[in-house]
Design an enzyme around this catalytic site. Sequence first.
Site, PDB file in Angstrom:
ATOM      1  N   ASN A 129       0.809  -1.230   0.000  1.00 31.15           N
ATOM      2  CA  ASN A 129       0.000   0.000   0.000  1.00 31.15           C
ATOM      3  C   ASN A 129       0.839   1.276   0.000  1.00 31.15           C
ATOM      4  OD1 ASN A 129       0.694  -0.812   2.607  1.00 31.15           O
ATOM      5  ND2 ASN A 129      -0.994   0.291   3.529  1.00 31.15           N
TER       6      ASN A 129
ATOM      7  N   CYS B 161      -3.421   1.578   6.391  1.00 29.05           N
ATOM      8  CA  CYS B 161      -3.918   0.914   7.607  1.00 29.05           C
ATOM      9  C   CYS B 161      -4.496   1.927   8.585  1.00 29.05           C
ATOM     10  CB  CYS B 161      -2.820   0.079   8.247  1.00 29.05           C
ATOM     11  SG  CYS B 161      -1.327   1.026   8.572  1.00 29.05           S
TER      12      CYS B 161
ATOM     13  N   GLU C 232       2.888  -5.215  12.469  1.00 30.04           N
ATOM     14  CA  GLU C 232       1.964  -4.087  12.243  1.00 30.04           C
ATOM     15  C   GLU C 232       0.888  -4.594  11.304  1.00 30.04           C
ATOM     16  OE1 GLU C 232       2.308  -1.403  13.871  1.00 30.04           O
ATOM     17  OE2 GLU C 232       4.339  -1.755  14.605  1.00 30.04           O
TER      18      GLU C 232
ATOM     19  N   GLU D  51       6.953   0.531  16.361  1.00 26.60           N
ATOM     20  CA  GLU D  51       7.999   1.044  15.488  1.00 26.60           C
ATOM     21  C   GLU D  51       8.117   2.541  15.741  1.00 26.60           C
ATOM     22  OE1 GLU D  51       6.641  -0.248  11.562  1.00 26.60           O
ATOM     23  OE2 GLU D  51       7.969  -1.976  11.762  1.00 26.60           O
TER      24      GLU D  51
HETATM   25  O1  TXE Z   1      -1.264  -8.740   2.328  1.00 25.54           O
HETATM   26  P1  TXE Z   1      -0.225  -9.718   2.973  1.00 25.54           P
HETATM   27  P2  TXE Z   1      -2.266  -8.995   1.132  1.00 25.54           P
HETATM   28  C1  TXE Z   1      -4.515  -6.126   4.744  1.00 25.54           C
HETATM   29  C2  TXE Z   1      -5.667  -5.686   3.876  1.00 25.54           C
HETATM   30  C3  TXE Z   1      -5.566  -6.600   2.715  1.00 25.54           C
HETATM   31  C4  TXE Z   1      -5.133  -7.869   3.391  1.00 25.54           C
HETATM   32  C5  TXE Z   1      -4.458  -8.855   2.499  1.00 25.54           C
HETATM   33  O2  TXE Z   1      -6.877  -5.928   4.553  1.00 25.54           O
HETATM   34  O3  TXE Z   1      -6.780  -6.761   2.042  1.00 25.54           O
HETATM   35  O4  TXE Z   1      -4.226  -7.437   4.370  1.00 25.54           O
HETATM   36  O5  TXE Z   1      -3.499  -8.194   1.706  1.00 25.54           O
HETATM   37  C6  TXE Z   1       4.064 -11.150   2.498  1.00 25.54           C
HETATM   38  N1  TXE Z   1       5.227 -15.490   4.979  1.00 25.54           N
HETATM   39  N2  TXE Z   1      -3.318  -5.316   4.577  1.00 25.54           N
HETATM   40  O6  TXE Z   1      -2.646 -10.420   0.990  1.00 25.54           O
HETATM   41  O7  TXE Z   1      -0.400 -11.112   2.511  1.00 25.54           O
HETATM   42  C7  TXE Z   1       3.640 -10.614   1.162  1.00 25.54           C
HETATM   43  O8  TXE Z   1       4.410 -11.176   0.133  1.00 25.54           O
HETATM   44  C8  TXE Z   1       5.936 -14.366   4.858  1.00 25.54           C
HETATM   45  C9  TXE Z   1      -3.065  -4.371   5.621  1.00 25.54           C
HETATM   46  O9  TXE Z   1      -1.703  -8.355  -0.043  1.00 25.54           O
HETATM   47  O10 TXE Z   1      -0.277  -9.480   4.427  1.00 25.54           O
HETATM   48  C10 TXE Z   1       3.856  -9.126   1.357  1.00 25.54           C
HETATM   49  O11 TXE Z   1       5.231  -8.803   1.202  1.00 25.54           O
HETATM   50  N3  TXE Z   1       5.504 -13.302   4.160  1.00 25.54           N
HETATM   51  C11 TXE Z   1      -1.748  -3.788   5.538  1.00 25.54           C
HETATM   52  C12 TXE Z   1       3.458  -8.924   2.817  1.00 25.54           C
HETATM   53  O12 TXE Z   1       3.514 -10.216   3.415  1.00 25.54           O
HETATM   54  C13 TXE Z   1       4.288 -13.375   3.591  1.00 25.54           C
HETATM   55  C14 TXE Z   1      -1.067  -3.647   4.262  1.00 25.54           C
HETATM   56  C15 TXE Z   1       2.057  -8.360   3.017  1.00 25.54           C
HETATM   57  O13 TXE Z   1       1.134  -9.164   2.338  1.00 25.54           O
HETATM   58  C16 TXE Z   1       3.499 -14.539   3.699  1.00 25.54           C
HETATM   59  C17 TXE Z   1      -1.406  -4.670   3.316  1.00 25.54           C
HETATM   60  C18 TXE Z   1       4.017 -15.633   4.433  1.00 25.54           C
HETATM   61  N4  TXE Z   1       3.338 -16.765   4.597  1.00 25.54           N
HETATM   62  C19 TXE Z   1      -2.532  -5.437   3.494  1.00 25.54           C
HETATM   63  N5  TXE Z   1       2.348 -14.323   3.023  1.00 25.54           N
HETATM   64  C20 TXE Z   1      -1.327  -2.796   6.563  1.00 25.54           C
HETATM   65  N6  TXE Z   1      -1.285  -3.178   7.834  1.00 25.54           N
HETATM   66  O14 TXE Z   1      -0.999  -1.676   6.226  1.00 25.54           O
HETATM   67  C21 TXE Z   1       2.407 -13.068   2.511  1.00 25.54           C
HETATM   68  N7  TXE Z   1       3.584 -12.494   2.852  1.00 25.54           N
END
Ligand code: TXE
Length: 486
Positions: free
Chosen positions: A156, A288, A254, A467
């Site tokens: 994001n 977020c 986070e 953080e």
């Molecule tokens: O995020 P992911 P996604 C929320 C938001 C969104 C939902 C899913 O609601 O719709 O999460 O988004 C890595 N081991 N947020 O699926 O999966 C991945 O490659 C290690 C909130 O896109 O959480 C990426 O680099 N790493 C949020 C990172 O995790 C893993 C921001 C985030 O992806 C992994 C984004 C694993 N098993 C989404 N699986 C915020 N807090 O700001 C995935 N990743």
Amino acid sequence: MSLGADDTLKIRSFVDGEFIDPATGQWLDNYDPAVGEVYSQVANSPASDVDRAVAAATRASRDWSRLSVEQRANHLLRIAEGIRSRADELARAECRDSGKPLKLARDLEIPRAAQNFGFFAGLIHGMSTAAHDSPVGLNVTLAQPFGVGGTISPWNLPLYLFTWKVAPALAAGNCVVAKPSELTPLTAAMLGEICIEVGLPHGVLNIVQGSGQVTGQALVEHPGIRAISFTGGTATGAKIAASAAPRFKKLSLELGGKNPNLIFADCDFDKMLATTFRSSFQNQGQICLCGSRILVESSIYDRFMAAFLMMVHKAKVGDPLDEANDLGAVVSQAHQQKILSAIDTAAAEGGRILAGGHAVSVPGRCERGWFVAPTVIDNLDQSCCTNQREIFGPVVTVQPFRDADHAIELANAVPYGLSATVWTANLNRALRVAENIEAGVVWVNGWLIRDLRTPFGGVKESGVGREGGIDALEFWTQKKNVCFCR
Ligand code: TXE
């Protein structure tokens, strides 16, 4: 980065000071969400590439951790300068990779990425060592780096959050293996180029590109990494915590949010309205910290709704390169579908869709892009799915409240606890509400004012750890007490 044989832009991992192809030869398609087309390919780096990166970081960490504070700070300042010197190019890359408005990347996110390095370069000068004296011994407490740290960041705010994790880890004396999101890998790869340009020693920062399941999982499981900082979804955070716990790794998580925006009748209405538009829809609601639940004191509910809906109806959704647009594309087709299906759920739960509620077709260059209209929904109970789950798109719900106690009750009735915004002229009330809201960050009469010295993080399912400022440096170090016995 370079063009492959088929002329496609290839985004490679950056390991030990050079860009490498994935050992398995596997690449993932990378899309420009505003045009809905593949424009590059990103390495899906397997565990063996992560091994290579950890080995390089381990080698580099011996010298890096022994640098003086000034030497380390100077390296960070050079990276900050390198980012500034390519700011325009980075902003355009971020816009293309994520669909976000160019002006947001250019005015906020890329400057902040440079600032992250500059800030921690300054802060390490203030790190101190505690000493406790007694008749039987003098204790000196050292704060030592882990050696190699791992960071995993989301799509994001790609470079902004990537650097927010990497900069304090490096400042504290660790070398880093960092994984950006596979949906937005480009600016992290450009940061690898900047590391070469500014002469960062090889292996100090390694960037492994790839999916969460392959590259991210390998990073979390790697025995050479003792501390991991993650930002992303709550479900992914839970998976990472489950992998890290039996390996006794230190974790900072986070995660998501479902943040309340509490609006009292005595607030500065115009300032609240303009800020509430931003806190609802900035970056298409994909921050977020966005306030996705708007809670309004009953006596001004109708006034608020009329004024807010007028603003939302006027909002322009379209080409993120066009400065006249307020909202760009959402990050992927899958995410667009997720948002639209959450809106369908809201309608099925009895919600009234007062604005938006649909995808937007943008004529011209963006006709196949993934856009969603800013959406406002009311008539929903706090307990329904729509008000409980993070949507992470341009979708807000609005609910009335009777008084401060009712507002606090509604605000806290979610599994999350990241941030909250309170609008009132009564500072006694603001303080009482802020004290009672379950959140890690509360803004009174404003939103997204970030002072990098302050702690940042959530409670409940929004995460663990803090953080920012000294908390980040503490996360990236472990204490060792040395007792000189008398
Ligand atoms: O995020 P992911 P996604 C929320 C938001 C969104 C939902 C899913 O609601 O719709 O999460 O988004 C890595 N081991 N947020 O699926 O999966 C991945 O490659 C290690 C909130 O896109 O959480 C990426 O680099 N790493 C949020 C990172 O995790 C893993 C921001 C985030 O992806 C992994 C984004 C694993 N098993 C989404 N699986 C915020 N807090 O700001 C995935 N990743």
